[in-house]
Design a protein around this motif. Structure first.
Motif, short mmCIF file in Angstrom:
data_model
loop_
_atom_site.label_atom_id
_atom_site.label_comp_id
_atom_site.label_asym_id
_atom_site.label_seq_id
_atom_site.Cartn_x
_atom_site.Cartn_y
_atom_site.Cartn_z
N ILE A 2 0.89 -1.24 -0.03
CA ILE A 2 -0.09 0.02 -0.16
C ILE A 2 0.87 1.28 -0.05
N GLY A 3 2.32 1.21 -0.17
CA GLY A 3 3.10 2.40 -0.03
C GLY A 3 4.35 2.00 -0.14
N ALA A 4 5.32 2.87 0.16
CA ALA A 4 6.99 2.63 0.15
C ALA A 4 7.43 3.64 1.29
N TRP A 5 8.51 3.32 1.67
CA TRP A 5 9.30 3.85 2.74
C TRP A 5 10.72 3.99 2.36
N ALA A 6 11.53 4.96 2.88
CA ALA A 6 12.92 4.94 2.85
C ALA A 6 13.46 5.77 4.03
N GLN A 7 14.78 5.38 3.94
CA GLN A 7 15.79 6.13 5.20
C GLN A 7 16.41 7.31 4.62
N ARG A 8 16.15 8.54 4.94
CA ARG A 8 16.95 9.69 4.60
C ARG A 8 18.42 9.62 5.31
N ASP A 9 19.12 10.52 4.74
CA ASP A 9 20.68 10.65 5.11
C ASP A 9 20.69 10.79 6.69
N ASP A 10 19.64 11.63 7.25
CA ASP A 10 19.53 12.01 8.54
C ASP A 10 19.41 10.62 9.45
N GLY A 11 19.10 9.73 8.93
CA GLY A 11 18.48 8.57 9.66
C GLY A 11 16.97 8.33 9.66
N GLU A 12 16.13 9.47 9.45
CA GLU A 12 14.99 9.45 9.59
C GLU A 12 14.23 8.20 8.56
N VAL A 13 13.37 7.64 9.05
CA VAL A 13 12.52 6.59 8.13
C VAL A 13 11.13 7.26 7.96
N VAL A 14 11.09 7.46 6.50
CA VAL A 14 9.96 8.19 6.08
C VAL A 14 8.99 7.26 4.89
N TRP A 15 7.77 7.48 5.02
CA TRP A 15 6.95 6.61 4.21
C TRP A 15 5.76 7.33 3.55
N ARG A 16 5.13 6.88 2.58
CA ARG A 16 4.26 7.45 1.83
C ARG A 16 3.18 6.34 1.55
N LEU A 17 1.78 6.40 1.78
CA LEU A 17 0.87 5.41 1.41
C LEU A 17 0.22 5.80 -0.07
N LEU A 18 -0.12 4.97 -0.86
CA LEU A 18 -0.75 4.95 -2.15
C LEU A 18 -2.06 4.52 -2.16
N ALA A 19 -2.45 3.86 -1.23
CA ALA A 19 -3.80 3.36 -0.61
C ALA A 19 -4.20 3.57 0.53
N ASP A 20 -5.50 4.02 0.80
CA ASP A 20 -6.09 4.35 1.98
C ASP A 20 -6.66 3.12 2.53
N ARG A 21 -6.48 2.43 3.59
CA ARG A 21 -6.84 1.39 4.32
C ARG A 21 -7.53 1.75 5.70
N GLY A 22 -7.57 3.02 5.81
CA GLY A 22 -8.27 3.42 7.22
C GLY A 22 -7.26 3.76 8.23
N ALA A 23 -7.83 4.27 9.47
CA ALA A 23 -7.02 4.72 10.42
C ALA A 23 -6.32 3.71 11.25
N GLU A 24 -6.65 2.44 11.13
CA GLU A 24 -5.81 1.68 11.92
C GLU A 24 -4.51 1.12 10.97
N ALA A 25 -4.70 1.16 9.70
CA ALA A 25 -3.75 0.99 9.05
C ALA A 25 -2.59 1.97 9.09
N ARG A 26 -2.91 3.11 8.90
CA ARG A 26 -1.92 4.18 9.26
C ARG A 26 -1.34 4.48 10.66
N ASP A 27 -2.15 4.23 11.69
CA ASP A 27 -1.37 3.92 12.78
C ASP A 27 -0.44 2.86 12.82
N ALA A 28 -0.64 1.88 12.35
CA ALA A 28 0.05 0.38 12.36
C ALA A 28 1.37 0.82 11.67
N VAL A 29 1.26 1.49 10.45
CA VAL A 29 2.39 1.70 9.61
C VAL A 29 3.39 2.75 10.54
N ALA A 30 2.66 3.95 10.95
CA ALA A 30 3.51 4.75 11.82
C ALA A 30 4.25 4.28 13.02
#
Length: 387
Positions: free
Chosen positions: A330-358
């Motif tokens: 449902i999305g992709a993620w990456a690690q930036r140069d400063d170490g932060e793990v970032v992500w973006r969802l391409l499909a909305d599967r509701g609040a439960e999914a967003r919270d679980a991904v975070a």
């Protein structure tokens, strides 16, 4: 018998150890459940294991690879590197790797002869034996150390002559790569950090003999047990074999035929006696580039929206780091140069999914801590996330 996309997603979560309750205790269990870990991107071996271990530890991956040597890095399916269980090495070698050797040798001989016709097959064989002798004396050594011991390996070849990306390099690395394909040497500890793609080499134990047709049947049996159901096209794509080789392996196994959304599929006969698998507990996973779950099938519509494929896969077909929810990408993620793990969802599967991904992204961020990695095969969306 019809197996629905929902049932396939439930199988994937359970058989690939992605449901929290199915996670493994040791890295070997992960590799066995996936018929090997994609290893072309060294970081993927670690992160594919991380997602499936109850207590993820880099030390456990390194133990399996370098201390117990219960996992072996080798060239296998589709000419790519895999880390496979030690008992599977002969199966992969005789089913797949041996067919790669003539082409690898011919390419190297072509490069050698381009600058000096005297560097023929006999010259190459002498260089191979000298490399083995040097490695026997060194124990475990990197390409530079072996090359320094063997004058022939210090000769140079030109890659892509006349092209913008023309490069000149010593022949040592190519000779060691060929020896590894032949099963005479193995990749050992990395040179550099956990995500480095450079390795030391060591002599390999003698390769057990095995009939190639038997080896192909055994590899397909394991694939069906872990990835089934799948189509003939799926197996051909995953193995890199010809259609005839795939059909020959299936004929030896006599799998059961099932119906899938994309057509005829195959499962092991014992699968027909199992009740349909359901979704069970919700699960989320952040998987690395080239993860076996992402790269396991040619036909992917049952776990990836076709419109999202150009964002997740590069032009060569390499899958980037992915975000999964209940068997779907449902999305992709990456690690930036400063170490932060970032992500973006391409499909909305509701609040439960967003919270679980975070929450999973935060868990991965904490585990990576001071470690840095860059996907060797970043997909378009991965590049966007790190730009």
């Amino acid at each position: 018998m019809l197996i629905t996309p929902g049932e396939r997603r439930a199988r994937l979560g359970r058989r690939h150890l992605l449901l929290p309750g199915t996670r493994a205790a040791r890295t070997e269990e992960v590799a066995d459940a996936l018929v090997g870990l994609h290893a072309t991107d060294a970081a993927s071996v670690v992160l594919s294991s991380w997602a499936r271990l109850r207590e993820p530890r880099l030390s456990d991956v390194e133990r399996a690879l370098y201390e117990d040597r219960t996992l072996v890095r080798m060239h296998g399916m589709r000419r790519t590197l895999f880390a496979v269980p030690a008992d599977l090495v002969p199966v992969v070698h005789h089913s797949t790797t041996t067919a790669l050797i003539p082409r690898e040798r011919a390419t190297l001989l072509k490069h050698l002869a381009a600058s000096d016709p005297a560097r023929d097959g006999e010259w190459l064989d002498a260089a191979r034996e000298a490399a083995l002798t040097a490695l026997a004396g060194l124990g475990e050594a990197g390409t530079a150390e072996v090359t320094a011991e063997v004058p022939a390996l210090q000769e140079t070849i030109v890659l892509s002559p006349g092209k913008r990306y023309e490069a000149r390099q010593r022949v040592g690395g190519s000779v060691l790569r060929l020896l590894a394909m032949e099963g005479r040497i193995r990749r050992g500890r990395q040179l550099g950090g956990w995500a480095s793609g450079q390795f030391r080499y060591t002599l390999a134990p003698e390769m057990p003999a095995m009939d190639p047709a038997d080896a192909r049947a055994e590899l397909v049996r394991r694939w069906l047990a872990r990835y089934g159901p799948g189509t003939t096209d799926d197996i051909k794509w995953w193995t890199g074999w010809t259609v005839a080789e795939v059909r020959g392996a299936l004929a030896r196994l006599a799998p059961a035929e099932v119906r899938l959304a994309e057509g005829t599929g195959w499962v092991l006969p014992e699968d027909l006696d199992s009740p349909p698998e359901t979704g069970g507990e919700p699960w989320v996973a952040l998987l690395p580039s080239l993860d076996p779950a992402t790269m396991g099938w040619k036909h992917r519509d049952w776990y990836l929206d076709p419109e999202h494929r150009p964002l997740i896969f590069d032009s060569a077909g390499n899958g980037g780091p992915t975000v999964w929810w209940n068997g779907e990408i449902i999305g992709a993620w990456a690690q930036r140069d400063d170490g932060e793990v970032v992500w973006r969802l391409l499909a909305d599967r509701g609040a439960e999914a967003r919270d679980a991904v975070a929450a999973e992204a935060a868990r991965l961020h904490d585990w990576l801590a001071q470690r840095r990695m860059a996907a060797r095969f970043p997909a378009p969306l991965t590049r966007e996330l790190t730009s």
